[in-house]
Scaffold this active site. Structure first.
Site, mmCIF file in Angstrom:
data_model
loop_
_atom_site.group_PDB
_atom_site.id
_atom_site.type_symbol
_atom_site.label_atom_id
_atom_site.label_comp_id
_atom_site.label_asym_id
_atom_site.label_seq_id
_atom_site.Cartn_x
_atom_site.Cartn_y
_atom_site.Cartn_z
ATOM 1 N N ARG A 83 0.852 -1.185 0.000
ATOM 2 C CA ARG A 83 0.000 0.000 0.000
ATOM 3 C C ARG A 83 0.893 1.243 0.000
ATOM 4 N NH1 ARG A 83 -2.774 3.137 4.589
ATOM 5 N NH2 ARG A 83 -3.822 4.689 3.314
ATOM 6 N N HIS A 129 -2.811 11.034 0.434
ATOM 7 C CA HIS A 129 -2.327 10.796 1.797
ATOM 8 C C HIS A 129 -1.694 12.115 2.290
ATOM 9 C CE1 HIS A 129 -0.977 7.430 4.725
ATOM 10 N NE2 HIS A 129 -0.639 8.572 5.301
ATOM 11 N N GLU A 175 -7.430 8.628 5.974
ATOM 12 C CA GLU A 175 -7.768 9.257 7.257
ATOM 13 C C GLU A 175 -8.260 10.700 7.139
ATOM 14 O OE1 GLU A 175 -4.356 8.853 9.809
ATOM 15 O OE2 GLU A 175 -4.638 6.709 10.045
ATOM 16 N N ASN A 314 -7.529 2.038 9.419
ATOM 17 C CA ASN A 314 -6.226 2.250 10.069
ATOM 18 C C ASN A 314 -6.475 2.227 11.568
ATOM 19 O OD1 ASN A 314 -5.157 2.657 7.554
ATOM 20 N ND2 ASN A 314 -4.556 4.782 7.878
ATOM 21 N N TYR A 316 -4.665 1.659 15.541
ATOM 22 C CA TYR A 316 -3.423 1.551 16.317
ATOM 23 C C TYR A 316 -3.631 1.212 17.780
ATOM 24 C CZ TYR A 316 -0.822 3.354 12.328
ATOM 25 O OH TYR A 316 -0.258 3.489 11.095
ATOM 26 N N GLU A 388 -3.690 -0.081 7.884
ATOM 27 C CA GLU A 388 -2.512 0.261 8.701
ATOM 28 C C GLU A 388 -2.725 -0.302 10.093
ATOM 29 O OE1 GLU A 388 -1.358 4.406 9.056
ATOM 30 O OE2 GLU A 388 -1.699 4.757 6.917
HETATM 31 C C1 GBH Z 1 -1.327 7.170 10.530
HETATM 32 O O1 GBH Z 1 -1.908 8.150 11.350
HETATM 33 C C2 GBH Z 1 -0.929 7.759 9.221
HETATM 34 O O2 GBH Z 1 -1.802 7.346 8.196
HETATM 35 C C3 GBH Z 1 0.480 7.460 8.823
HETATM 36 O O3 GBH Z 1 0.866 8.278 7.769
HETATM 37 C C4 GBH Z 1 1.370 7.588 10.027
HETATM 38 O O4 GBH Z 1 2.717 7.520 9.720
HETATM 39 C C5 GBH Z 1 1.001 6.497 10.976
HETATM 40 O O5 GBH Z 1 -0.357 6.506 11.265
HETATM 41 C C6 GBH Z 1 1.767 6.505 12.288
HETATM 42 O O6 GBH Z 1 1.507 7.648 13.022
HETATM 43 O O7 GBH Z 1 -2.168 14.428 19.276
HETATM 44 O O8 GBH Z 1 -2.152 12.734 21.007
HETATM 45 O O9 GBH Z 1 -4.026 12.901 19.518
HETATM 46 C C7 GBH Z 1 -2.246 7.713 12.631
HETATM 47 C C8 GBH Z 1 -3.249 8.602 13.302
HETATM 48 C C9 GBH Z 1 -3.690 10.515 14.535
HETATM 49 C C10 GBH Z 1 -1.968 9.082 15.265
HETATM 50 C C11 GBH Z 1 -3.113 11.651 15.330
HETATM 51 C C12 GBH Z 1 -1.399 10.195 16.119
HETATM 52 C C13 GBH Z 1 -1.898 12.257 17.229
HETATM 53 C C14 GBH Z 1 -1.774 11.918 18.662
HETATM 54 N N1 GBH Z 1 -2.638 9.614 14.122
HETATM 55 N N2 GBH Z 1 -2.447 11.120 16.495
HETATM 56 S S1 GBH Z 1 -2.586 13.078 19.683
#
Ligand code: GBH
Length: 485
Positions: A83, A129, A175, A314, A316, A388
């Site tokens: 991807r 993106h 996103e 996505n 995490y 992701e």
């Molecule tokens: C993804 O975003 C992205 O698609 C990718 O490009 C990126 O590299 C990857 O994840 C890893 O980060 O300010 O405490 O709320 C993930 C979503 C949303 C995670 C914003 C971090 C900020 C933390 N992101 N969040 S906070």
């Protein structure tokens, strides 16, 4: 590196897609090569105040030049999909519908995709993106303006016309929720607009993220219409959107916490998923996001409804959700956005929801992933692609070679998360798993200080690619878990 993978039955179907993801601005570098125009991420990250290490994505992992080496490495990992995203300003340097197309940009991506396919790797292509052409930001404030829709549709058409013969899986937007909030509310990502920031406050963060979200949704709907009505939607081809959704678990058993968690889910997944899969913003989203949320016309509701062939997820981490209390102040992106929602990682007795990782927001909580998958399938009823999923080991950035390659923490994360997909295989249709990320790369506002890759990048030594233990483990594990064709 030797890895030991316990015996595992082939439980995932032979057509299960497996691979890793990246995004153009995070890996390509070469911002001025072959006629590329600038994007909002060039501008934003070249201001050293905007990244943790003061560095921009000018070099990144140099993948624009090292693409053959990257594909060979990917092939050695045994993946079936990759991807990645296209850089809009490589293809149309000034971005707009009346602006010239750059043949060199098209040529680059065509040869790249052909090489992937020749190596048995399916291209999964994201159109947007986050790297909007700077010219469109300058012209009409980018996604703050409805004007962006026609330019985005034109860019999508150029991509379909030039690459559809090589692509079966299209993603319109990565996103939209994160783009709207980080770029227009928190202001720590491009275009860096935030009326909440102390340094040069810009825009109106009470309205802008919602308007940007709205224009992203309409763009997505219009692109899906073009895809279907323009003859691109041939058998076997799919197009969808990718949303970032974390699971929100009630902090405790009280009705207040349960309501707060439902509000959290509504503002994180429903905000975009309800219009796309069910039509219009949900009633709860309207309530939680308030009167500044724009309204769709009946025609727009129809345009956006049903516009995604799958749920691109996505994911995490998981948070604990409660109603706000005086003593806790929320720093989380979504917590800042929603009134009446407090985001925390500590249970009432002080224990933590999951072990600390290399970044504060990404604690491993695999059971939350399981609950989320069940929730998403029940709510929206769509096939799911994990587009992701990944983590950073504690202190990974401070760990030197070669110890840094022993990323057992990441291995456990991947295993625990993939095991949820296997456990749900008869009840929730998950069609693929794409890990974040193929390489350590330019992690936006974190610069190069946050390493999400299964491949180590030696920034001190000519960007040498060195597989981490997780890369070997995943090759073994997924090789066994996916049935042979
Ligand atoms: C993804 O975003 C992205 O698609 C990718 O490009 C990126 O590299 C990857 O994840 C890893 O980060 O300010 O405490 O709320 C993930 C979503 C949303 C995670 C914003 C971090 C900020 C933390 N992101 N969040 S906070």
């Amino acid at each position: 590196i030797a890895v030991e993978v316990p015996p595992v039955a082939a439980q995932l179907p032979a057509d299960f897609l497996w691979g890793y993801a990246t995004a153009a601005y995070q890996v390509e570098g070469s911002p001025e090569a072959d006629g590329r125009g600038l994007s909002i991420w060039d501008t934003f990250s070249r201001d050293p105040r905007h990244t943790e290490d003061g560095k921009s994505g000018d070099i990144a992992t140099d993948s624009y030049r090292r693409w053959e080496e990257d594909i060979a490495l990917m092939k050695s990992y045994g993946v079936t999909a990759y991807r990645f995203s296209l850089s809009w300003s490589r293809i149309i340097p000034l971005g707009g519908k009346d602006d010239p197309i750059n043949p060199a940009g098209i040529e680059f991506y065509r040869k790249f995709m052909k090489a992937l396919i020749a190596n048995g790797i399916e291209p999964m292509v994201t159109l947007f993106h986050w790297d909007l052409p700077q010219a469109l930001q300058d012209k009409y404030t980018g996604f703050c303006s409805r004007q962006v829709v026609d330019d985005f549709v034109n860019y999508a058409k150029v991509c379909f016309d030039n690459f559809n013969d090589l692509v079966n899986l299209w993603i319109t937007i990565n996103e939209p929720n994160v783009y709207a909030l980080m770029g227009h509310l928190v202001g720590t990502q491009a275009p860096g607009r935030s009326s909440n920031r102390e340094i040069s406050p810009e825009g109106d963060s009470a309205t802008e993220p919602l308007i940007v979200g709205h224009n992203l949704l309409i763009s997505h709907g219009a692109i899906a219409k073009l895809f279907r009505e323009g003859g691109y939607n041939l058998p076997g081809k799919k197009l969808g959107i990718v949303i970032n959704v974390n699971w929100g678990e009630p902090y405790d058993d009280t009705p207040e916490s349960k309501e707060a968690a439902a509000d959290f889910m509504s503002a994180s997944s429903d905000w975009f998923a309800h219009p796309v899969y069910l039509g219009d913003y949900s009633e709860r989203t309207k309530q939680v996001l308030g009167p500044n949320l724009p309204t769709f016309t009946p025609e727009e509701i129809e345009l956006v409804k049903g516009s995604s062939d799958f749920f691109g997820l996505n994911h995490y981490t998981t948070y604990l959700i409660r109603r706000p209390t005086a003593e806790v102040s929320t720093t989380n992106m979504l917590g800042r956005f929603m009134k009446g929602v407090e985001v925390t990682v500590n249970y009432p007795d002080g224990t933590e929801i999951g072990p600390k990782a290399g970044l504060s927001w990404v604690r491993p909580v695999a059971w939350g992933f399981k609950k989320l998958l069940q929730y998403l399938y029940k709510t929206y009823g769509k096939d799911i692609y994990i587009t992701e999923n990944g983590v950073i080991c504690p202190d990974e950035n401070k760990t030197p070679l070669p110890e840094v390659l022993n990323d057992d923490y990441r291995i456990k994360y991947f295993r625990d998360y993939i095991d949820q997909i296997i456990a749900l295989k008869d009840t929730v249709p998950v069609k693929g798993y794409i890990g974040w990320s193929f390489l350590d790369n330019f992690e936006w506002q974190e610069g190069y200080t946050a390493r999400f890759g299964v491949t180590y990048i030696d920034y001190e030594n000519d960007l040498k690619r060195i597989p981490k233990k997780s890369a070997y483990y995943m090759t073994e594990y997924m090789g066994k878990a996916i049935a042979k064709k």
